[in-house]
Design an enzyme around this catalytic site. Structure first.
Site, mmCIF file in Angstrom:
data_model
loop_
_atom_site.group_PDB
_atom_site.id
_atom_site.type_symbol
_atom_site.label_atom_id
_atom_site.label_comp_id
_atom_site.label_asym_id
_atom_site.label_seq_id
_atom_site.Cartn_x
_atom_site.Cartn_y
_atom_site.Cartn_z
ATOM 1 N N THR A 73 -7.195 9.826 9.204
ATOM 2 C CA THR A 73 -6.956 8.550 8.517
ATOM 3 C C THR A 73 -6.729 7.406 9.493
ATOM 4 O OG1 THR A 73 -4.601 9.109 8.360
ATOM 5 C CG2 THR A 73 -6.001 9.689 6.474
ATOM 6 N N GLY A 101 -7.010 4.157 11.250
ATOM 7 C CA GLY A 101 -7.634 2.875 10.949
ATOM 8 C C GLY A 101 -7.769 2.539 9.485
ATOM 9 N N THR A 102 -7.121 3.300 8.608
ATOM 10 C CA THR A 102 -7.294 3.027 7.174
ATOM 11 C C THR A 102 -6.748 1.661 6.774
ATOM 12 O OG1 THR A 102 -5.273 4.298 6.756
ATOM 13 C CG2 THR A 102 -7.355 5.429 6.433
ATOM 14 N N GLY A 103 -5.613 1.264 7.355
ATOM 15 C CA GLY A 103 -5.041 -0.034 7.000
ATOM 16 C C GLY A 103 -5.937 -1.186 7.406
ATOM 17 N N CYS A 104 -6.458 -1.127 8.623
ATOM 18 C CA CYS A 104 -7.386 -2.153 9.111
ATOM 19 C C CYS A 104 -8.636 -2.198 8.238
ATOM 20 C CB CYS A 104 -7.787 -1.865 10.555
ATOM 21 S SG CYS A 104 -6.419 -1.661 11.719
ATOM 22 N N LYS A 157 0.839 -1.201 0.000
ATOM 23 C CA LYS A 157 0.000 0.000 0.000
ATOM 24 C C LYS A 157 0.876 1.255 0.000
ATOM 25 C CE LYS A 157 -1.768 -1.470 3.761
ATOM 26 N NZ LYS A 157 -2.539 -1.721 4.993
#
Length: 277
Positions: free
Chosen positions: A211, A213-216, A178
């Site tokens: 942003t 928690g975007t990865g989760c 990512k």
């Protein structure tokens, strides 16, 4: 199972008391993407939009019991892992993946919070790389996580492609690196590699500090889309569009990085009118 019953997804991750990341974000993102979400908590954190203040891993026996409870009763269509905290927990989860045939398996190699708190013990990185990655259907590292797994610097789109290729050699079926942290780019680009082809997945970069928690959220949306029968490229494309919308409509809550808006596609919140007196 009736066609009208939602697919069931399982997230194995840590709890975020602030509700924007971790197991809470996973559950919201999975449900928003059309599946029924179940959970196994691996660690409890005290955190908010500003920082992670404390974390405590859950006992291995309780993690095992949670997995058994869910896997023995629900027809799981996908499993996603997030914060695993220690090498022992990674090994515990990997053993359960094989015992209960928990596939497809989306591994989000959570290592460090935005505030710099270590969510994975440094000595556990090798265990994650050598024990869990080979079991994964797809892994979803950001630039920092990819670099940490490989002991290299990942700063450009070319670096992302190189990292994806090397990470694939550890055994996952696919790698999604990512690029949300790439500097000076108009687009947020991610690189999906399946061992033969590279797919660049792009979306406009949203200028917002909110942003958390975007990865989760992204990994959980991918998991949900896989559970619904999408191919890997389709699942990533659908999840990318979803997380972009969640960021675009992020919630300016708290004094730090506010959470993404997992249900942005629903009717906007409107305060109730004050009753006439």
């Amino acid at each position: 199972m009736s066609d009208s019953v939602k697919p069931v997804a399982l997230t194995i991750a840590g709890s975020d008391s602030g509700g924007g990341a971790g197991i809470q974000a996973d559950l919201k993102a999975m449900e928003a993407n059309g599946v029924f979400a179940t959970s196994v908590i691996t660690a409890i954190t005290a955190q908010n939009t500003r920082a992670v203040n404390q974390a405590q891993p859950v006992d291995l026996d309780l993690i095992t019991a949670q997995i058994e409870a869910v896997a023995s009763d629900f027809p799981l269509a996908v499993v996603k892992t997030g914060m695993l905290a220690t090498a022992d927990i990674i090994e515990c989860v990997a053993e359960a993946v094989e015992r209960y045939d928990l596939y497809p398996l989306v591994v989000d190699p959570v290592m460090i919070s935005k505030s710099g708190y270590e969510l994975l013990a440094p000595e556990a990185v090798a265990t994650l790389r050598d024990v869990l990655l080979p079991l994964a259907t797809v892994i979803t590292p950001n630039l920092h996580e990819a670099g940490h797994l490989l002991d290299m610097t990942v700063r450009t789109e070319t670096d992302m492609r190189d990292a994806a290729r090397v990470l694939f050699e550890f055994g996952p079926d696919a790698v999604l690196v990512k690029g949300g942290h790439l500097a000076a780019t108009d687009d947020a680009v991610d690189i999906l590699y399946d061992g033969s082809d590279y797919h660049a997945v792009r979306a406009p970069r949203i200028d917002t500090p909110h942003t958390h928690g975007t990865g989760c959220t992204y990994a959980s949306a991918i998991a949900a889309q896989l559970a619904r029968g999408r191919s890997m490229p389709q699942a990533v494309e659908q999840a990318k569009a979803y997380v972009t919308g969640a960021i675009e409509h992020a919630l300016p809550l708290g004094g730090g990085h506010g959470p993404t808006n997992h249900f942005f596609h629903l009717a906007p919140f409107e305060a109730a009118e004050t009753p006439a007196t």
